[in-house]
Design a protein around this motif. Sequence first.
Motif, PDB file in Angstrom:
ATOM      1  N   LEU A   1       0.827  -1.220   0.000  1.00 28.47           N
ATOM      2  CA  LEU A   1       0.000   0.000   0.000  1.00 28.47           C
ATOM      3  C   LEU A   1       0.865   1.275   0.000  1.00 28.47           C
ATOM      4  CD1 LEU A   1      -2.932  -0.894   2.462  1.00 28.47           C
ATOM      5  CD2 LEU A   1      -3.089  -0.559  -0.003  1.00 28.47           C
ATOM      6  N   HIS A   2       2.161   1.117   0.050  1.00 27.58           N
ATOM      7  CA  HIS A   2       3.084   2.270   0.019  1.00 27.58           C
ATOM      8  C   HIS A   2       2.669   3.377   0.979  1.00 27.58           C
ATOM      9  CE1 HIS A   2       4.024   0.399  -3.994  1.00 27.58           C
ATOM     10  NE2 HIS A   2       5.224   0.514  -3.446  1.00 27.58           N
TER      11      HIS A   2
ATOM     12  N   HIS B   1      -0.220   4.131   2.085  1.00 24.93           N
ATOM     13  CA  HIS B   1      -1.595   4.633   1.967  1.00 24.93           C
ATOM     14  C   HIS B   1      -2.532   3.857   2.893  1.00 24.93           C
ATOM     15  CE1 HIS B   1      -0.020   5.983  -2.062  1.00 24.93           C
ATOM     16  NE2 HIS B   1      -0.464   7.106  -1.510  1.00 24.93           N
TER      17      HIS B   1
ATOM     18  N   GLY C   1      -6.239   0.929  -0.678  1.00 19.52           N
ATOM     19  CA  GLY C   1      -5.877   0.590  -2.051  1.00 19.52           C
ATOM     20  C   GLY C   1      -7.097   0.123  -2.810  1.00 19.52           C
TER      21      GLY C   1
ATOM     22  N   GLU D   1      -3.861   4.100  -3.047  1.00 21.41           N
ATOM     23  CA  GLU D   1      -2.890   3.246  -3.718  1.00 21.41           C
ATOM     24  C   GLU D   1      -3.605   2.575  -4.899  1.00 21.41           C
ATOM     25  OE1 GLU D   1       0.263   2.889  -3.420  1.00 21.41           O
ATOM     26  OE2 GLU D   1       0.511   1.164  -4.765  1.00 21.41           O
TER      27      GLU D   1
END
Length: 325
Positions: A169-170, A172, A175, A263
Amino acid sequence: MPPRFLLFLFVVILIKIPVMSIGAADFPIFREAPAFRNGEQCPKMANIHIAMTLDKSYLRGSVAAVFSVLRHAMCPESISFHFLAQRHHELRRTIRSTFPDLTFTVYHFDANVVKGKISSSVRRALDHPLNYARIYLADLLPNSVTRIIYLDSDLVLVDDVAKLWSIDLHGHVLGAPEYCHANFTSYFSDSFWNDPKFTRTFQLREREPCYFNTGVMVIDLWKWREGGYRAKLDMWMKIQKRYRIYELGSLPPFLLVFAGGVEAVEHRWNQHGLGGDNLKGRCRNLHPGPVSLLHWSGKGKPWLRIDSKRACPLDSLWASYDLFR
Ligand SMILES: *[C@@H]1O[C@H](CO)[C@@H](O)[C@H](O)[C@H]1NC(C)=O
Protein backbone atom coordinates in the motif's frame (compact mmCIF):
# COMPACT_ATOMS: atom_id res chain seq x y z
CA MET A 1 -37.68 -16.09 40.70
CA PRO A 2 -39.63 -12.83 41.00
CA PRO A 3 -43.01 -13.07 39.26
CA ARG A 4 -42.30 -10.02 37.10
CA PHE A 5 -39.25 -11.72 35.67
CA LEU A 6 -41.24 -14.87 34.90
CA LEU A 7 -43.86 -12.82 33.14
CA PHE A 8 -41.12 -11.09 31.16
CA LEU A 9 -39.64 -14.45 30.18
CA PHE A 10 -43.03 -15.72 29.13
CA VAL A 11 -43.66 -12.70 26.94
CA VAL A 12 -40.22 -12.97 25.36
CA ILE A 13 -40.77 -16.64 24.51
CA LEU A 14 -44.23 -15.90 23.16
CA ILE A 15 -42.97 -13.13 20.89
CA LYS A 16 -39.58 -14.50 19.96
CA ILE A 17 -40.37 -18.02 18.81
CA PRO A 18 -42.87 -17.26 16.06
CA VAL A 19 -40.80 -14.31 14.81
CA MET A 20 -37.66 -16.42 14.56
CA SER A 21 -39.27 -19.32 12.77
CA ILE A 22 -41.06 -17.08 10.26
CA GLY A 23 -37.81 -15.20 9.73
CA ALA A 24 -35.77 -18.33 9.05
CA ALA A 25 -38.34 -19.83 6.69
CA ASP A 26 -37.93 -17.14 4.03
CA PHE A 27 -34.13 -17.37 3.98
CA PRO A 28 -32.65 -18.95 0.85
CA ILE A 29 -31.19 -22.44 1.30
CA PHE A 30 -27.82 -23.45 -0.09
CA ARG A 31 -26.00 -26.62 -0.98
CA GLU A 32 -23.06 -27.46 1.22
CA ALA A 33 -19.79 -26.37 -0.41
CA PRO A 34 -17.04 -28.97 -0.70
CA ALA A 35 -14.21 -28.76 1.85
CA PHE A 36 -11.20 -26.77 0.70
CA ARG A 37 -7.77 -27.72 2.04
CA ASN A 38 -4.50 -25.86 2.26
CA GLY A 39 -1.57 -26.83 0.08
CA GLU A 40 1.71 -27.82 1.72
CA GLN A 41 3.34 -24.38 1.58
CA CYS A 42 0.55 -22.68 3.54
CA PRO A 43 0.86 -20.97 6.93
CA LYS A 44 -0.85 -22.65 9.88
CA MET A 45 -2.63 -19.52 11.12
CA ALA A 46 -5.25 -17.54 9.24
CA ASN A 47 -3.34 -14.68 7.67
CA ILE A 48 -5.77 -13.23 5.15
CA HIS A 49 -8.78 -11.30 6.39
CA ILE A 50 -11.79 -10.58 4.23
CA ALA A 51 -14.83 -8.52 5.23
CA MET A 52 -18.25 -8.66 3.61
CA THR A 53 -21.79 -7.77 4.55
CA LEU A 54 -24.59 -10.32 4.75
CA ASP A 55 -28.26 -9.75 4.26
CA LYS A 56 -31.19 -11.70 2.96
CA SER A 57 -31.57 -10.08 -0.44
CA TYR A 58 -27.86 -10.35 -1.36
CA LEU A 59 -27.18 -13.63 0.45
CA ARG A 60 -27.01 -15.68 -2.73
CA GLY A 61 -24.39 -13.26 -4.02
CA SER A 62 -22.36 -13.34 -0.79
CA VAL A 63 -22.34 -17.14 -0.74
CA ALA A 64 -21.17 -17.26 -4.36
CA ALA A 65 -18.45 -14.71 -3.58
CA VAL A 66 -17.14 -16.73 -0.62
CA PHE A 67 -17.23 -19.92 -2.70
CA SER A 68 -15.27 -18.24 -5.50
CA VAL A 69 -12.61 -17.00 -3.06
CA LEU A 70 -12.13 -20.50 -1.63
CA ARG A 71 -12.11 -22.19 -5.01
CA HIS A 72 -9.24 -20.10 -6.35
CA ALA A 73 -7.13 -19.87 -3.20
CA MET A 74 -3.93 -21.88 -2.82
CA CYS A 75 -4.39 -21.60 0.97
CA PRO A 76 -8.17 -21.49 1.53
CA GLU A 77 -7.86 -22.49 5.21
CA SER A 78 -5.66 -19.47 5.84
CA ILE A 79 -8.51 -17.10 5.07
CA SER A 80 -10.64 -15.65 7.83
CA PHE A 81 -13.96 -14.06 6.90
CA HIS A 82 -15.55 -11.21 8.82
CA PHE A 83 -19.24 -10.73 8.08
CA LEU A 84 -21.27 -7.69 9.06
CA ALA A 85 -24.99 -8.36 9.38
CA GLN A 86 -28.14 -7.07 10.97
CA ARG A 87 -29.89 -10.43 11.49
CA HIS A 88 -26.69 -12.04 12.58
CA HIS A 89 -28.00 -15.21 14.25
CA GLU A 90 -29.89 -16.57 11.23
CA LEU A 91 -27.14 -15.56 8.83
CA ARG A 92 -24.44 -17.19 10.96
CA ARG A 93 -26.40 -20.44 10.77
CA THR A 94 -26.68 -20.22 6.98
CA ILE A 95 -22.95 -19.62 6.53
CA ARG A 96 -22.07 -22.44 8.94
CA SER A 97 -24.27 -24.98 7.18
CA THR A 98 -23.06 -23.94 3.72
CA PHE A 99 -19.35 -23.79 4.61
CA PRO A 100 -18.87 -26.19 7.58
CA ASP A 101 -15.08 -25.68 7.76
CA LEU A 102 -14.95 -21.94 7.18
CA THR A 103 -13.12 -19.67 9.64
CA PHE A 104 -15.47 -16.74 10.15
CA THR A 105 -17.02 -14.28 12.58
CA VAL A 106 -20.36 -12.56 12.19
CA TYR A 107 -20.54 -9.10 13.73
CA HIS A 108 -23.80 -7.44 14.53
CA PHE A 109 -24.13 -4.24 12.54
CA ASP A 110 -26.49 -1.87 14.31
CA ALA A 111 -28.32 0.18 11.67
CA ASN A 112 -28.90 2.88 14.28
CA VAL A 113 -25.30 4.05 13.88
CA VAL A 114 -26.06 5.29 10.38
CA LYS A 115 -29.62 6.43 11.00
CA GLY A 116 -29.89 10.10 10.29
CA LYS A 117 -26.74 10.03 8.14
CA ILE A 118 -28.26 8.44 5.04
CA SER A 119 -29.72 10.72 2.41
CA SER A 120 -31.75 9.27 -0.43
CA SER A 121 -29.89 8.49 -3.67
CA VAL A 122 -30.71 7.68 -7.29
CA ARG A 123 -31.20 3.97 -6.59
CA ARG A 124 -33.04 2.83 -3.48
CA ALA A 125 -30.83 -0.23 -2.91
CA LEU A 126 -27.92 2.18 -2.33
CA ASP A 127 -29.70 3.67 0.68
CA HIS A 128 -29.69 0.42 2.64
CA PRO A 129 -27.89 0.92 5.99
CA LEU A 130 -25.72 -2.14 5.34
CA ASN A 131 -24.18 -0.27 2.40
CA TYR A 132 -22.59 2.00 4.96
CA ALA A 133 -21.24 -0.86 7.09
CA ARG A 134 -17.83 -0.70 5.36
CA ILE A 135 -17.30 2.65 7.08
CA TYR A 136 -17.41 0.91 10.47
CA LEU A 137 -15.06 -2.01 9.79
CA ALA A 138 -12.26 -0.60 11.93
CA ASP A 139 -14.70 -0.12 14.82
CA LEU A 140 -16.29 -3.56 14.64
CA LEU A 141 -13.31 -5.80 13.91
CA PRO A 142 -10.82 -6.58 16.69
CA ASN A 143 -7.64 -4.50 16.82
CA SER A 144 -5.63 -7.62 16.04
CA VAL A 145 -6.92 -7.35 12.45
CA THR A 146 -4.69 -4.68 10.94
CA ARG A 147 -5.39 -5.20 7.24
CA ILE A 148 -8.66 -6.12 5.57
CA ILE A 149 -9.92 -6.76 2.08
CA TYR A 150 -13.46 -5.46 1.79
CA LEU A 151 -15.59 -7.15 -0.87
CA ASP A 152 -19.10 -6.37 -2.10
CA SER A 153 -21.63 -9.21 -2.33
CA ASP A 154 -22.23 -8.99 -6.09
CA LEU A 155 -18.85 -10.23 -7.30
CA VAL A 156 -16.80 -13.37 -7.84
CA LEU A 157 -13.05 -13.90 -7.85
CA VAL A 158 -11.39 -15.97 -10.54
CA ASP A 159 -7.88 -15.65 -9.10
CA ASP A 160 -6.09 -16.24 -5.80
CA VAL A 161 -7.06 -13.55 -3.28
CA ALA A 162 -3.58 -13.91 -1.70
CA LYS A 163 -2.23 -11.83 -4.61
CA LEU A 164 -4.54 -8.95 -3.76
CA TRP A 165 -3.82 -9.37 -0.06
CA SER A 166 -0.07 -9.00 -0.49
CA ILE A 167 -0.04 -5.74 -2.44
CA ASP A 168 2.15 -2.96 -1.09
CA LEU A 169 0.00 0.00 0.00
CA HIS A 170 3.08 2.27 0.02
CA GLY A 171 1.95 3.97 3.21
CA HIS A 172 -1.60 4.63 1.97
CA VAL A 173 -4.63 3.82 4.10
CA LEU A 174 -6.58 2.40 1.20
CA GLY A 175 -5.88 0.59 -2.05
CA ALA A 176 -8.35 0.15 -4.92
CA PRO A 177 -8.37 0.24 -8.71
CA GLU A 178 -8.67 3.86 -9.87
CA TYR A 179 -10.45 5.16 -12.95
CA CYS A 180 -8.96 8.48 -13.94
CA HIS A 181 -10.95 8.74 -17.19
CA ALA A 182 -14.29 8.75 -15.36
CA ASN A 183 -15.75 12.23 -15.07
CA PHE A 184 -15.02 12.97 -11.44
CA THR A 185 -16.99 16.23 -11.48
CA SER A 186 -20.23 14.37 -12.06
CA TYR A 187 -20.10 12.59 -8.67
CA PHE A 188 -20.79 15.84 -6.82
CA SER A 189 -23.48 18.47 -7.15
CA ASP A 190 -23.10 22.17 -7.97
CA SER A 191 -23.55 23.04 -4.30
CA PHE A 192 -20.30 21.17 -3.74
CA TRP A 193 -18.28 22.60 -6.64
CA ASN A 194 -19.48 26.14 -6.01
CA ASP A 195 -18.25 26.20 -2.45
CA PRO A 196 -14.49 26.70 -2.01
CA LYS A 197 -14.57 25.44 1.56
CA PHE A 198 -15.69 22.07 0.19
CA THR A 199 -13.53 21.90 -2.94
CA ARG A 200 -10.42 22.79 -0.97
CA THR A 201 -10.42 19.21 0.32
CA PHE A 202 -9.25 17.99 -3.12
CA GLN A 203 -6.59 20.67 -3.50
CA LEU A 204 -4.71 19.28 -0.52
CA ARG A 205 -4.22 15.85 -2.13
CA GLU A 206 -1.08 14.17 -3.42
CA ARG A 207 -2.42 14.27 -6.97
CA GLU A 208 -5.57 14.75 -9.08
CA PRO A 209 -8.48 12.86 -7.49
CA CYS A 210 -9.79 9.92 -9.52
CA TYR A 211 -12.89 7.82 -9.16
CA PHE A 212 -12.57 4.44 -7.45
CA ASN A 213 -15.20 1.82 -6.70
CA THR A 214 -15.70 1.01 -3.00
CA GLY A 215 -16.76 -2.59 -3.72
CA VAL A 216 -13.18 -3.86 -3.61
CA MET A 217 -10.80 -2.18 -1.19
CA VAL A 218 -7.65 -3.16 0.66
CA ILE A 219 -7.55 -1.18 3.89
CA ASP A 220 -4.78 -0.70 6.42
CA LEU A 221 -6.98 -0.80 9.51
CA TRP A 222 -4.15 0.25 11.79
CA LYS A 223 -3.59 3.47 9.84
CA TRP A 224 -7.35 3.94 9.54
CA ARG A 225 -7.80 3.76 13.32
CA GLU A 226 -4.78 5.99 13.98
CA GLY A 227 -5.98 8.59 11.51
CA GLY A 228 -9.61 8.59 12.70
CA TYR A 229 -10.97 7.98 9.19
CA ARG A 230 -14.43 6.96 10.33
CA ALA A 231 -14.90 10.40 11.85
CA LYS A 232 -13.79 12.02 8.57
CA LEU A 233 -16.39 10.02 6.62
CA ASP A 234 -19.04 10.84 9.22
CA MET A 235 -18.28 14.53 8.86
CA TRP A 236 -18.96 14.47 5.10
CA MET A 237 -22.20 12.57 5.65
CA LYS A 238 -23.32 15.27 8.04
CA ILE A 239 -22.44 17.94 5.48
CA GLN A 240 -24.40 15.98 2.86
CA LYS A 241 -27.50 15.99 5.07
CA ARG A 242 -27.38 19.75 5.22
CA TYR A 243 -26.10 20.80 1.76
CA ARG A 244 -26.82 17.81 -0.52
CA ILE A 245 -23.40 17.74 -2.14
CA TYR A 246 -23.87 14.41 -4.00
CA GLU A 247 -26.53 11.99 -5.28
CA LEU A 248 -25.15 8.48 -4.69
CA GLY A 249 -25.09 6.53 -1.42
CA SER A 250 -21.95 5.54 0.50
CA LEU A 251 -19.45 6.07 -2.36
CA PRO A 252 -19.04 9.88 -2.42
CA PRO A 253 -17.87 10.18 1.21
CA PHE A 254 -15.09 7.71 0.35
CA LEU A 255 -14.15 9.81 -2.68
CA LEU A 256 -14.16 12.94 -0.52
CA VAL A 257 -11.85 11.45 2.07
CA PHE A 258 -9.53 9.31 -0.06
CA ALA A 259 -9.56 10.24 -3.77
CA GLY A 260 -6.18 11.57 -4.84
CA GLY A 261 -4.49 9.59 -2.06
CA VAL A 262 -5.36 6.01 -2.93
CA GLU A 263 -2.89 3.25 -3.72
CA ALA A 264 -3.75 2.28 -7.29
CA VAL A 265 -4.47 -1.45 -7.53
CA GLU A 266 -4.40 -3.25 -10.91
CA HIS A 267 -7.71 -2.99 -12.75
CA ARG A 268 -7.96 -6.77 -13.01
CA TRP A 269 -9.12 -6.74 -9.35
CA ASN A 270 -12.35 -4.92 -10.09
CA GLN A 271 -13.94 -5.48 -13.47
CA HIS A 272 -16.98 -3.52 -12.35
CA GLY A 273 -20.22 -2.38 -13.93
CA LEU A 274 -21.42 -5.82 -15.07
CA GLY A 275 -24.83 -5.07 -13.56
CA GLY A 276 -25.29 -2.26 -16.09
CA ASP A 277 -26.10 1.31 -15.11
CA ASN A 278 -27.98 2.43 -12.01
CA LEU A 279 -31.29 2.87 -13.79
CA LYS A 280 -31.83 0.12 -16.40
CA GLY A 281 -29.33 -2.66 -15.63
CA ARG A 282 -28.46 -3.46 -19.27
CA CYS A 283 -25.93 -6.16 -20.19
CA ARG A 284 -22.31 -5.08 -20.20
CA ASN A 285 -19.11 -6.62 -21.48
CA LEU A 286 -15.76 -6.92 -19.80
CA HIS A 287 -13.29 -4.09 -20.15
CA PRO A 288 -10.17 -5.12 -22.04
CA GLY A 289 -7.29 -6.60 -20.06
CA PRO A 290 -6.76 -9.47 -17.61
CA VAL A 291 -9.49 -10.33 -15.09
CA SER A 292 -9.12 -11.51 -11.50
CA LEU A 293 -12.47 -10.33 -10.15
CA LEU A 294 -15.83 -9.74 -11.84
CA HIS A 295 -18.19 -7.28 -10.20
CA TRP A 296 -21.89 -6.93 -11.04
CA SER A 297 -22.12 -3.37 -9.74
CA GLY A 298 -25.05 -1.40 -11.12
CA LYS A 299 -28.70 -2.26 -11.07
CA GLY A 300 -28.76 -5.77 -12.60
CA LYS A 301 -27.79 -8.68 -10.35
CA PRO A 302 -26.94 -12.04 -11.95
CA TRP A 303 -29.13 -14.15 -9.61
CA LEU A 304 -32.18 -12.00 -10.37
CA ARG A 305 -31.57 -12.01 -14.11
CA ILE A 306 -31.02 -15.79 -14.11
CA ASP A 307 -34.27 -16.35 -12.15
CA SER A 308 -36.24 -14.14 -14.51
CA LYS A 309 -34.74 -15.91 -17.57
CA ARG A 310 -33.14 -12.69 -18.79
CA ALA A 311 -29.54 -13.58 -18.05
CA CYS A 312 -26.72 -11.63 -19.70
CA PRO A 313 -23.88 -13.61 -21.33
CA LEU A 314 -21.47 -13.08 -18.42
CA ASP A 315 -24.06 -14.16 -15.84
CA SER A 316 -23.37 -17.80 -16.72
CA LEU A 317 -19.89 -17.31 -15.29
CA TRP A 318 -21.42 -16.13 -12.01
CA ALA A 319 -23.78 -19.13 -12.09
CA SER A 320 -20.86 -21.56 -11.81
CA TYR A 321 -20.39 -20.27 -8.23
CA ASP A 322 -24.08 -20.29 -7.31
CA LEU A 323 -24.80 -22.67 -4.40
CA PHE A 324 -28.51 -21.82 -4.20
CA ARG A 325 -30.63 -24.95 -3.94
C1 LIG B 1 -18.29 16.22 -16.42
O1 LIG B 1 -19.54 16.30 -15.71
C2 LIG B 1 -19.97 17.61 -15.50
C3 LIG B 1 -21.18 17.59 -14.59
O2 LIG B 1 -21.98 16.46 -14.77
C4 LIG B 1 -20.23 18.30 -16.84
O3 LIG B 1 -20.68 19.62 -16.64
C5 LIG B 1 -18.93 18.30 -17.65
O4 LIG B 1 -19.15 18.83 -18.91
C6 LIG B 1 -18.36 16.88 -17.78
N1 LIG B 1 -17.05 16.92 -18.37
C7 LIG B 1 -16.69 16.13 -19.37
C8 LIG B 1 -15.28 16.29 -19.84
O5 LIG B 1 -17.42 15.31 -19.87
